[in-house]
Enzyme design. Structure first.
Site, PDB file in Angstrom:
ATOM      1  N   GLY A 169       0.802  -1.218   0.000  1.00  0.00           N
ATOM      2  CA  GLY A 169       0.000   0.000   0.000  1.00  0.00           C
ATOM      3  C   GLY A 169       0.829   1.260   0.000  1.00  0.00           C
ATOM      4  O   GLY A 169       0.518   2.223   0.701  1.00  0.00           O
ATOM      5  N   ALA A 170       1.879   1.286  -0.807  1.00  0.00           N
ATOM      6  CA  ALA A 170       2.885   2.347  -0.693  1.00  0.00           C
ATOM      7  C   ALA A 170       2.748   3.445  -1.741  1.00  0.00           C
ATOM      8  O   ALA A 170       3.649   4.267  -1.878  1.00  0.00           O
ATOM      9  CB  ALA A 170       4.289   1.739  -0.786  1.00  0.00           C
ATOM     10  N   ASN A 171       1.631   3.486  -2.448  1.00  0.00           N
ATOM     11  CA  ASN A 171       1.514   4.528  -3.469  1.00  0.00           C
ATOM     12  C   ASN A 171       0.915   5.818  -2.928  1.00  0.00           C
ATOM     13  O   ASN A 171       0.877   6.833  -3.622  1.00  0.00           O
ATOM     14  CB  ASN A 171       0.685   4.023  -4.667  1.00  0.00           C
ATOM     15  CG  ASN A 171      -0.734   3.663  -4.284  1.00  0.00           C
ATOM     16  OD1 ASN A 171      -0.991   3.303  -3.143  1.00  0.00           O
ATOM     17  ND2 ASN A 171      -1.647   3.750  -5.239  1.00  0.00           N
ATOM     18  N   THR A 172       0.479   5.811  -1.669  1.00  0.00           N
ATOM     19  CA  THR A 172      -0.138   7.006  -1.102  1.00  0.00           C
ATOM     20  C   THR A 172      -0.034   6.968   0.420  1.00  0.00           C
ATOM     21  O   THR A 172       0.268   5.932   1.013  1.00  0.00           O
ATOM     22  CB  THR A 172      -1.628   7.102  -1.526  1.00  0.00           C
ATOM     23  OG1 THR A 172      -2.165   8.353  -1.118  1.00  0.00           O
ATOM     24  CG2 THR A 172      -2.453   5.995  -0.896  1.00  0.00           C
ATOM     25  N   GLY A 173      -0.268   8.118   1.046  1.00  0.00           N
ATOM     26  CA  GLY A 173      -0.417   8.182   2.494  1.00  0.00           C
ATOM     27  C   GLY A 173       0.757   7.671   3.287  1.00  0.00           C
ATOM     28  O   GLY A 173       1.925   7.940   2.980  1.00  0.00           O
ATOM     29  N   GLY A 191       1.970   4.639   3.672  1.00  0.00           N
ATOM     30  CA  GLY A 191       2.863   3.724   2.966  1.00  0.00           C
ATOM     31  C   GLY A 191       3.840   4.452   2.075  1.00  0.00           C
ATOM     32  O   GLY A 191       5.022   4.098   1.999  1.00  0.00           O
ATOM     33  N   SER A 219      -3.858  -0.207  14.662  1.00  0.00           N
ATOM     34  CA  SER A 219      -4.599   1.035  14.878  1.00  0.00           C
ATOM     35  C   SER A 219      -5.095   1.069  16.302  1.00  0.00           C
ATOM     36  O   SER A 219      -5.312   0.020  16.929  1.00  0.00           O
ATOM     37  CB  SER A 219      -5.788   1.101  13.915  1.00  0.00           C
ATOM     38  OG  SER A 219      -6.711   2.103  14.288  1.00  0.00           O
ATOM     39  N   TYR A 268     -13.743  -3.360  11.377  1.00  0.00           N
ATOM     40  CA  TYR A 268     -12.422  -2.732  11.342  1.00  0.00           C
ATOM     41  C   TYR A 268     -11.650  -3.050  12.619  1.00  0.00           C
ATOM     42  O   TYR A 268     -10.482  -3.433  12.570  1.00  0.00           O
ATOM     43  CB  TYR A 268     -12.557  -1.222  11.171  1.00  0.00           C
ATOM     44  CG  TYR A 268     -11.226  -0.493  11.134  1.00  0.00           C
ATOM     45  CD1 TYR A 268     -10.369  -0.647  10.059  1.00  0.00           C
ATOM     46  CD2 TYR A 268     -10.833   0.337  12.187  1.00  0.00           C
ATOM     47  CE1 TYR A 268      -9.136   0.009  10.005  1.00  0.00           C
ATOM     48  CE2 TYR A 268      -9.614   0.998  12.143  1.00  0.00           C
ATOM     49  CZ  TYR A 268      -8.771   0.831  11.058  1.00  0.00           C
ATOM     50  OH  TYR A 268      -7.559   1.477  11.030  1.00  0.00           O
TER      51      TYR A 268
END
Length: 307
Positions: free
Chosen positions: A22-26, A28, A146, A172
């Protein structure tokens, strides 16, 4: 350990290989960026390859993209095969990708989406890549949880996929509790081998697009609170980076922001809920996860059942 651990404390990472899901945004993206800028060869393991390529253009260093859809066991197996063929050693596996408060949906394999993405997908990926980490002294598996692991959170073994009723928040919370239980059980199984450790982290309240599925009743408060009390993605990534790189970290530690409510601040060791430390439930979840994903960890010997 420093109370003001920052990006500048990340040790030199030259010669190390890091995979960040998940490293393309935020969070990550910031995790990958900082590791690459310290010299690591970083793989952005992402569902959207085009967005991953766009992210690499914004990072200075040795960065590549790997297609990975955590909602599909076929994709996870394919990604793991590609990564094993490309990398004979892995120093860091950072299980960062996640979804939050989604409407009731299922993965390609029929898992409830939040559990399937946040826990089962990472459980399978870790198992399939573990033999690339075990020979590497100082290697780490870091899983992002979280504070939501405390909120309406339990492992519903009688209805793990929320088929009888569904709560976005409860599902969640279950997935984030599962992240921690997986980390603690993984560490217990890794400990006798002495090379790889498992740690966990959480970002506090960070301003990322993960909040986009917040239920309507909470959306307005969150919209106001996040900018006022939250922190940037850069700061939110620091607990993960400390868990991944600080030489003083030991297996089984959990890192989060350092203010009293763990909302923001420099990363420090934090505690998790009593439920997360239930060893019987940890081992049961591990067994169920193996059965659901078809992925086992043959290199790790289960530790004796707690009395």
């Amino acid at each position: 350990m420093s109370d003001t651990w920052t990006e500048q404390h990340i040790p030199d990472q030259h010669g190390r290989v890091a995979i960040v899901t998940g490293a393309n945004t935020g969070l990550g993206f910031e995790t990958a960026r900082m590791l690459a800028e310290r010299g690591a060869a970083v793989v952005l393991a992402v569902r959207d390859v085009e967005k991953g390529e766009q992210a690499t253009a914004r990072i200075t260093g040795d960065v590549t993209v790997q297609a990975l859809d955590l909602t599909s066991l076929d994709s996870i197996r394919s990604a793991a095969a590609d990564l094993r063929a490309t990398h004979h050693r892995i120093d860091l596996l950072i299980n960062n990708a996640g979804v939050m408060y989604t409407p009731r949906q299922t993965t390609a394999d029929g898992f409830e989406l939040q559990l399937g993405t946040n826990h089962l997908g990472h459980f399978a990926l870790t198992g399939l890549l573990l033999d690339r980490l075990l020979p590497v002294p100082g290697s780490r598996v870091v899983t992002v949880s979280s504070t939501g692991h405390r909120i309406r959170a339990a492992i519903h073994f009688d209805d793990l996929q929320w088929e009888r009723s569904y709560s976005r928040v409860g599902a969640y919370g279950q997935s984030k509790l599962a992240n921690l239980m997986f980390t603690y059980e993984l560490q217990r199984r890794l400990a006798p081998l002495g090379t790889t450790i498992a740690t966990a982290a959480h970002p506090g309240l960070s301003r990322t697009d993960l909040l986009r599925n917040t239920p309507a009743v909470l959306r307005t408060p969150v919209t106001w609170i996040a900018p006022l009390l939250g922190q940037t993605a850069e700061m939110g990534a620091l607990p993960t980076l400390r868990a991944a790189t600080d030489p003083a970290v030991v297996g089984g530690q959990y890192y989060g922001p350092g203010d009293r409510r763990e909302v923001k601040g420099h990363p420090k060791p934090v505690s998790s809920s009593p439920d997360s430390h239930d060893q019987v439930a940890q081992q049961r979840l591990w067994t169920v996860s193996e059965e659901l994903t078809g992925v086992t960890y043959p290199a790790l010997t289960p530790q004796p059942e707690p009395s």
